[in-house]
Design a protein around this motif. Sequence first.
Motif, PDB file in Angstrom:
ATOM      1  N   ASP A   1       3.360 -12.972  -1.274  1.00 30.08           N
ATOM      2  CA  ASP A   1       4.600 -13.590  -0.787  1.00 30.08           C
ATOM      3  C   ASP A   1       4.470 -13.943   0.697  1.00 30.08           C
ATOM      4  N   GLU A   2       3.905 -13.025   1.484  1.00 30.31           N
ATOM      5  CA  GLU A   2       3.698 -13.284   2.913  1.00 30.31           C
ATOM      6  C   GLU A   2       2.741 -14.446   3.121  1.00 30.31           C
ATOM      7  N   TRP A   3       1.678 -14.472   2.324  1.00 27.06           N
ATOM      8  CA  TRP A   3       0.711 -15.569   2.424  1.00 27.06           C
ATOM      9  C   TRP A   3       1.373 -16.899   2.090  1.00 27.06           C
ATOM     10  N   SER A   4       2.220 -16.892   1.025  1.00 30.67           N
ATOM     11  CA  SER A   4       2.909 -18.115   0.612  1.00 30.67           C
ATOM     12  C   SER A   4       3.841 -18.617   1.719  1.00 30.67           C
ATOM     13  N   LYS A   5       4.540 -17.681   2.380  1.00 29.85           N
ATOM     14  CA  LYS A   5       5.438 -18.064   3.478  1.00 29.85           C
ATOM     15  C   LYS A   5       4.638 -18.666   4.638  1.00 29.85           C
ATOM     16  N   ASN A   6       3.496 -18.057   4.934  1.00 30.86           N
ATOM     17  CA  ASN A   6       2.656 -18.572   6.025  1.00 30.86           C
ATOM     18  C   ASN A   6       2.152 -19.968   5.723  1.00 30.86           C
ATOM     19  N   VAL A   7       1.779 -20.196   4.462  1.00 27.53           N
ATOM     20  CA  VAL A   7       1.300 -21.527   4.065  1.00 27.53           C
ATOM     21  C   VAL A   7       2.414 -22.557   4.207  1.00 27.53           C
ATOM     22  N   LYS A   8       3.628 -22.177   3.775  1.00 26.00           N
ATOM     23  CA  LYS A   8       4.761 -23.100   3.885  1.00 26.00           C
ATOM     24  C   LYS A   8       5.079 -23.419   5.344  1.00 26.00           C
ATOM     25  N   GLN A   9       5.017 -22.394   6.204  1.00 25.41           N
ATOM     26  CA  GLN A   9       5.272 -22.619   7.630  1.00 25.41           C
ATOM     27  C   GLN A   9       4.249 -23.580   8.223  1.00 25.41           C
ATOM     28  N   THR A  10       2.986 -23.406   7.801  1.00 27.12           N
ATOM     29  CA  THR A  10       1.929 -24.288   8.294  1.00 27.12           C
ATOM     30  C   THR A  10       2.158 -25.720   7.831  1.00 27.12           C
ATOM     31  N   ILE A  11       2.577 -25.876   6.582  1.00 25.22           N
ATOM     32  CA  ILE A  11       2.850 -27.214   6.037  1.00 25.22           C
ATOM     33  C   ILE A  11       3.981 -27.881   6.810  1.00 25.22           C
ATOM     34  N   HIS A  12       5.064 -27.100   7.058  1.00 24.39           N
ATOM     35  CA  HIS A  12       6.213 -27.660   7.797  1.00 24.39           C
ATOM     36  C   HIS A  12       5.800 -28.049   9.215  1.00 24.39           C
ATOM     37  N   MET A  13       4.960 -27.214   9.842  1.00 22.12           N
ATOM     38  CA  MET A  13       4.516 -27.504  11.196  1.00 22.12           C
ATOM     39  C   MET A  13       3.726 -28.804  11.228  1.00 22.12           C
ATOM     40  N   ILE A  14       2.844 -28.977  10.245  1.00 16.85           N
ATOM     41  CA  ILE A  14       2.039 -30.202  10.189  1.00 16.85           C
ATOM     42  C   ILE A  14       2.924 -31.412   9.942  1.00 16.85           C
ATOM     43  N   GLU A  15       3.909 -31.266   9.068  1.00 11.87           N
ATOM     44  CA  GLU A  15       4.824 -32.375   8.772  1.00 11.87           C
ATOM     45  C   GLU A  15       5.641 -32.755  10.006  1.00 11.87           C
ATOM     46  N   ASP A  16       6.074 -31.694  10.755  1.00 13.10           N
ATOM     47  CA  ASP A  16       6.895 -31.959  11.953  1.00 13.10           C
ATOM     48  C   ASP A  16       6.097 -32.681  13.036  1.00 13.10           C
ATOM     49  N   HIS A  17       4.813 -32.365  13.132  1.00 15.19           N
ATOM     50  CA  HIS A  17       4.002 -32.932  14.204  1.00 15.19           C
ATOM     51  C   HIS A  17       3.175 -34.125  13.756  1.00 15.19           C
ATOM     52  N   SER A  18       3.255 -34.476  12.485  1.00 14.96           N
ATOM     53  CA  SER A  18       2.424 -35.597  11.997  1.00 14.96           C
ATOM     54  C   SER A  18       2.711 -36.918  12.671  1.00 14.96           C
ATOM     55  N   PRO A  19       3.977 -37.263  13.015  1.00 12.99           N
ATOM     56  CA  PRO A  19       4.187 -38.531  13.748  1.00 12.99           C
ATOM     57  C   PRO A  19       3.461 -38.577  15.074  1.00 12.99           C
ATOM     58  N   GLU A  20       3.468 -37.445  15.778  1.00 13.23           N
ATOM     59  CA  GLU A  20       2.773 -37.388  17.074  1.00 13.23           C
ATOM     60  C   GLU A  20       1.268 -37.539  16.905  1.00 13.23           C
ATOM     61  N   LEU A  21       0.747 -36.922  15.802  1.00 12.36           N
ATOM     62  CA  LEU A  21      -0.695 -36.988  15.570  1.00 12.36           C
ATOM     63  C   LEU A  21      -1.112 -38.397  15.179  1.00 12.36           C
ATOM     64  N   LEU A  22      -0.235 -39.130  14.481  1.00 18.37           N
ATOM     65  CA  LEU A  22      -0.566 -40.476  14.033  1.00 18.37           C
ATOM     66  C   LEU A  22      -0.299 -41.544  15.077  1.00 18.37           C
ATOM     67  N   ALA A  23       0.491 -41.171  16.089  1.00 18.05           N
ATOM     68  CA  ALA A  23       0.867 -42.175  17.117  1.00 18.05           C
ATOM     69  C   ALA A  23      -0.333 -42.582  17.950  1.00 18.05           C
TER      70      ALA A  23
END
Length: 384
Positions: free
Chosen positions: A362-384
């Motif tokens: 469960d902890e691992w799953s939460k960490n993976v989800k947090q990482t996914i959200h972080m990447i999604e939040d910063h993806s516009p900046e990375l693609l700019a």
Amino acid sequence: RPDSTMSTKVKEYLAERQGSAPSSELAFQWVDFDDLYTRKLWHQLTLKLKDFIHGECLSRPNELFEMYERFLSDFEHRINPLSLVEIVLRVAGDIGDASRAIEFLEGILVKVKGSLEATILCETEIGSTKLKRGDLEEVKTLIRSTGDRLDTVDTVSFIHARFYDLSSQYYLLTSAHAEYYRDALRFLGCTNVDDIPMEEQRDRAFKLSIAAILGNRVYNFGELLAHPILKSLEGTEQQWLIDLLYAFNSGNLPRFYELRSHWETQSALVQSEAKLLEKIRILCVMELTFTRPSTNRSIPFQVIADASQISVKEVELLVMKALSVGLVKGTIDEVKQLVNMTWVQPRVLDLPQISGMCQRLDEWSKNVKQTIHMIEDHSPELLA
């Protein structure tokens, strides 16, 4: 000997049995034997014989052996070799003298040598008879040779159960605890526990538990803890053995000492106390590794020392023992007083360990989800 002569002798024997039968029901059974024999229905005759010999119809000494000599020996070459051995095992058990029984079975062995399964079953019974007689060296040789051939049999059957029962009894008598534990579990794997009388279940569960604790290089208790045969000890005076197995399985030193008043009643455990402490401490290291997240398996010496109730100076040797038996993999950093674990041996888990694994997933799953959200939040900046 001509068939006609032998047939006449068989007919005489069957007629005698019909005439001396104590009941009409038993007399009719001998009539059926006569009919099947006359019509040469060997398969049906074999099935009827297999049922008949396990009853109480032939209760006088040597009656079964007489039936073999005067009846079964006439057509034994016509029936399935494995079925023949199943029948003659009962006949051999009716022979009071062990040497005569072995001689009889060795004669049968020659007749069924074309069938691997029949040969293994016959050899196993010879081994069982020799074990009762105390011929341990001969039994040891037989177990090795027969066991190698048993490994080539694809389908697991009652033949495996008979062999593993023999081998486990031999290892029990020779105090080979690890080997007894292995083959006693194999026997149970080929046997329906519900078919074993409750008293025998308790006896087997008790011996298995002691062997698991005493056995060299036996560190996986999960298979035994998950086996229904242990339920036979629940609520009995031997309940403490189940508790002790759980203590070993989780490397729980305090629980081990709490149960001292119980396990001290077993001289074999008392005499091996030093080895038991070493084993449970090694399992403690394994459990410490297992319960930590895979991203944080650097364990301070002090943590290991506290959990295993030893001094910090003894930690390095303990970890080296755990590494040497293959329970964990890792490195020891003497300067930083850390053990860096990279792998822990897979094993059968008990319910508390499964629950702990679920929490870590469960902890691992939460960490993976947090990482996914972080990447999604910063993806516009990375693609700019």
